[in-house]
Design a protein around this motif. Structure first.
Motif, short mmCIF file in Angstrom:
data_model
loop_
_atom_site.label_atom_id
_atom_site.label_comp_id
_atom_site.label_asym_id
_atom_site.label_seq_id
_atom_site.Cartn_x
_atom_site.Cartn_y
_atom_site.Cartn_z
N PRO A 60 16.29 -18.99 50.98
CA PRO A 60 16.82 -19.37 50.05
C PRO A 60 17.83 -18.41 49.21
O PRO A 60 17.02 -17.08 48.92
CB PRO A 60 15.79 -19.95 49.27
N PRO A 61 18.90 -18.44 48.90
CA PRO A 61 19.61 -17.48 48.19
C PRO A 61 19.24 -17.45 46.96
O PRO A 61 18.58 -18.24 46.24
CB PRO A 61 21.21 -18.13 48.17
N ARG A 80 11.04 -15.85 45.22
CA ARG A 80 12.23 -14.72 45.41
C ARG A 80 13.43 -15.11 44.83
O ARG A 80 14.13 -14.14 44.47
CB ARG A 80 12.64 -14.56 46.80
N PHE A 133 13.53 -15.38 53.49
CA PHE A 133 14.76 -14.91 52.85
C PHE A 133 15.92 -15.99 52.91
O PHE A 133 16.90 -15.67 52.45
CB PHE A 133 15.27 -13.76 53.71
N ARG A 169 8.82 -18.43 49.46
CA ARG A 169 10.39 -18.22 49.48
C ARG A 169 11.11 -18.73 48.37
O ARG A 169 12.21 -18.14 48.05
CB ARG A 169 10.67 -19.01 50.93
N ILE A 170 10.57 -19.56 47.45
CA ILE A 170 11.38 -20.04 46.43
C ILE A 170 10.94 -18.95 45.00
O ILE A 170 11.72 -18.77 44.02
CB ILE A 170 11.09 -21.34 45.85
#
Ligand SMILES: Nc1ncnc2c1ncn2[C@@H]1O[C@H](COP(=O)(O)OP(=O)(O)OP(=O)(O)O)[C@@H](O)[C@H]1O
Ligand SMILES: [Mg+2]
Lengths: 355, 247
Positions: free
Chosen positions: B117-118, B163, B115, B160-161
């Protein structure tokens, strides 16, 4: 009279309480240093001066604005934190920049403003200093906006040495200004009415204010630990500490995190200063005296370790207190002896990860 | 010029390319590493960068995402020139980066890594979809990030990217050093992502793997793009490719 190991219990617990109080200050201050060191990779030598500024802001709020202790507890960390943000933006972070004009503009406009306010208008040192920082910050920000195309902050960390020299120099300037304005004899600051008096536990007497300092410091330390270890913001901070380049490549504004972190660490120092004001008098040298011990605490705990700085801070305060009971001659050196031993056996510190 | 010719041969370049790199040069300090890289990537394409060790593939990806700041030339993403932007701004345009070393944070749990990476755009994959693609991650959420196996770390690095809503992914050797079953799983994932409309630049040493997922291949040699091969024409070009890659 009850005794433990030949020492009267009242004396023993009295010294332990004193140790715990010193430990509270060690913990908050070394925590601030640890947070700053983690992300900025610089040892903030201005920390003691910023602690002192916190106490002075509390004194000024009371004597100039009639705002008491509880307001000071809120306002002083924010005010001193803002000065930290200004210094970080315009000087500390600029160490890694290819553009030196911003720092130059900041320094020159701040000095001129200070002279204008202090010599020209005749304001006090404190007010002139605040005005100088604000004007410098405006010039710096305007330049950063004008030149933003040309500026690139280099990858990686600033050399330790430059950060150390810069923050050390800043500490000398700030302390000099305050000594010039307020002398070295110290200013009194009353314990707030709500916290006067004390508790008699039978085996010892505890002044309420001292109990409050321990509790407040514990709460602040644990809250900081919680934010860093358990929240999303904390995850950003840890990520940026571990790998700033990649964190940035996810779209996270690392320079802003760095600024916030420095401001927060400085705010912690100021908060400790407010807590200290009623115990030690408000004195321009109060930070310089304390910070040497705090650096030893940081070294023992391990550079940049959050939990380490909290535990070591309280622990060493207690050990110092016990030394006062059993071997008073060593009480002012025991921390440095421990530091030397730790450096020999575990150079990364008790809680530090080897680099 | 040969570079321009290479770029126009790209089928996707018929429309406007999603990413268009022209004359990209890059430096590590004083050392000049990229000497004019040019290529295009169309929307929804999977394109590989092939080349020998040290050819400049990783450097090209780092330049696109902006990690390498000392760079010159032109990189246009969705019509926006990014050559002067800091990486955080480029990421926010919708580019996701999976570094060669995977970049899992050891001070973060698997969940925190996932969670971290924004969200940069709406429309990222929901977490449930991500766990369907990488079921291993679900069981390991509370472990320390770097306690995962190499394959799991690679999956986490990709997950993670996904998302974030980034539509363009830069994958740097996602199969490097992994067991064949894991390589297969990552291949299926890339195929699935392509089906979902992601645009992917894939750096690979393993061109057999690359050929199973890519539309086109750019060959990088000493900091330049020297050739472009359509995947459909790969069979005719195997010898040439072997010569390029020195295998
Ligand atoms: N951090 C660095 N500092 C200096 N030179 C570097 C650095 N990283 C890479 N290089 C050099 O830049 C050139 C290109 O490296 P790059 O990592 O882009 O190659 P690559 O094509 O990704 O290779 P590989 O297949 O081995 O990953 C090489 O000559 C390498 O030695
Ligand atoms: Mg590489």
């Amino acid at each position: 009279m009850t005794t433990i190991l030949g020492v009267p219990t009242a004396a023993l617990f009295g010294q332990l309480l004193l140790g715990l109080i010193n430990g509270s200050f060690y913990a908050i201050l070394s925590l601030g240093l640890a947070v700053i060191f983690g992300l900025l990779n610089i040892i903030n030598f201005t920390h003691g001066a910023q602690y002192m500024m916190g106490a002075f802001v509390a004194w000024m709020l009371l004597n100039w604005a009639g705002l008491g202790y509880w307001w000071a507890l809120l306002i002083a960390p924010i005010a001193v934190g803002i000065t930290g943000v200004i210094l970080e933006r315009n000087l500390i972070s600029q160490l890694a920049s290819n553009d030196k004009i911003r720092s130059l503009l900041f320094v020159i406009s701040a000095i001129l403003t200070f002279l204008l306010c202090y010599v020209g208008i005749g304001w006090s040192e404190g007010t002139s200093l605040a005005a100088a920082l604000l004007v410098g910050a405006v010039f710096g920000a305007v330049w950063a906006h004008v030149a933003r195309e040309r500026i690139s902050t280099a990858e990686g960390h600033v050399d330790h040495l430059y950060g150390l020299l810069l923050t050390f120099g800043l500490a000398l300037i700030i302390q000099g200004l305050f000594r010039n304005a307020y002398g070295s004899s110290g200013l009194p600051y009353q314990i707030p009415r709500e916290l006067t008096g004390g508790q008699n536990f039978g085996f010892m007497f505890m002044p309420n204010y001292r109990g409050w300092v321990v509790v407040a410091s514990l709460v602040v330390c644990l809250a900081t630990w919680f934010v860093i270890e358990k929240t999303r913001l904390g995850a950003y901070l840890r990520a940026a500490t571990e790998n700033p380049t990649l964190t940035q490549a996810f779209g996270i504004n690392v320079p802003r995190l760095v600024t916030i972190t420095y401001g927060f660490g400085v705010g912690l120092a100021a908060l400790a200063g407010v807590l200290a004001a009623p115990i030690y008098s408000v004195n321009p040298n109060m930070g310089a005296d304390l910070i040497i011990v705090v650096f030893a605490v940081v070294v023992i705990g391990g550079m940049g370790s959050i939990l380490g700085s909290i535990v070591t801070g309280f622990g060493l305060g207690l050990i110092e207190g016990l030394t006062k009971v059993f071997y008073p001659e060593a009480s002012s050196t025991v921390i440095f002896i421990i530091m030397a031993i730790v450096l020999l056996i575990k150079p990364a510190g008790l809680f530090g990860r080897a680099a | 010029m040969a570079e321009a010719a290479l770029a126009t041969r790209a089928p996707a370049a018929a429309g406007a390319a999603l990413l268009s790199v022209r004359g990209l040069e890059a430096w590590y300090g004083e050392s000049h590493v990229l000497h004019g890289i040019s290529f295009d990537v169309g929307e929804g394409e999977v394109v590989t960068l092939l080349g020998r060790n040290g050819a400049g593939k990783t450097t090209t990806l780092k330049s696109i995402i902006g990690i390498l700041q000392k760079r010159r030339g032109s990189i246009v993403f969705e019509g926006v020139e990014t050559i002067r932007m800091p990486s955080r701004q480029i990421a926010r345009l919708g580019i996701g980066y999976v570094p060669e070393e995977r970049g899992i944070f050891s001070s973060l749990s698997v969940e925190e890594n996932l969670f971290l990476p924004p969200q940069v755009r709406p429309g990222g994959l929901p977490v449930e979809r991500i766990f369907e693609l990488f079921p291993n991650l679900r069981e390991r959420l509370s472990s320390q990030g770097t306690k995962l196996s190499g394959g799991e770390q690679q999956m986490l690095s990709i997950a993670r990217i996904l998302r974030t809503g980034a539509r363009m992914l830069l994958l740097d050797e996602p199969t490097e050093g992994l067991a064949p079953v894991i390589v297969e799983q990552i291949g299926r994932t890339i195929a699935e992502l392509k089906k979902q409309g992601f645009t992917i630049i894939l750096v690979e040493q393993n061109f057999r793997f690359a050929s199973t997922v890519a539309d086109r291949h750019y060959v990088v040699e000493q900091g330049r793009v020297v050739d472009m091969i359509l995947n459909s024409e790969l069979d005719q070009n195997v010898d040439k490719l072997h010569a390029y890659l020195g295998v």
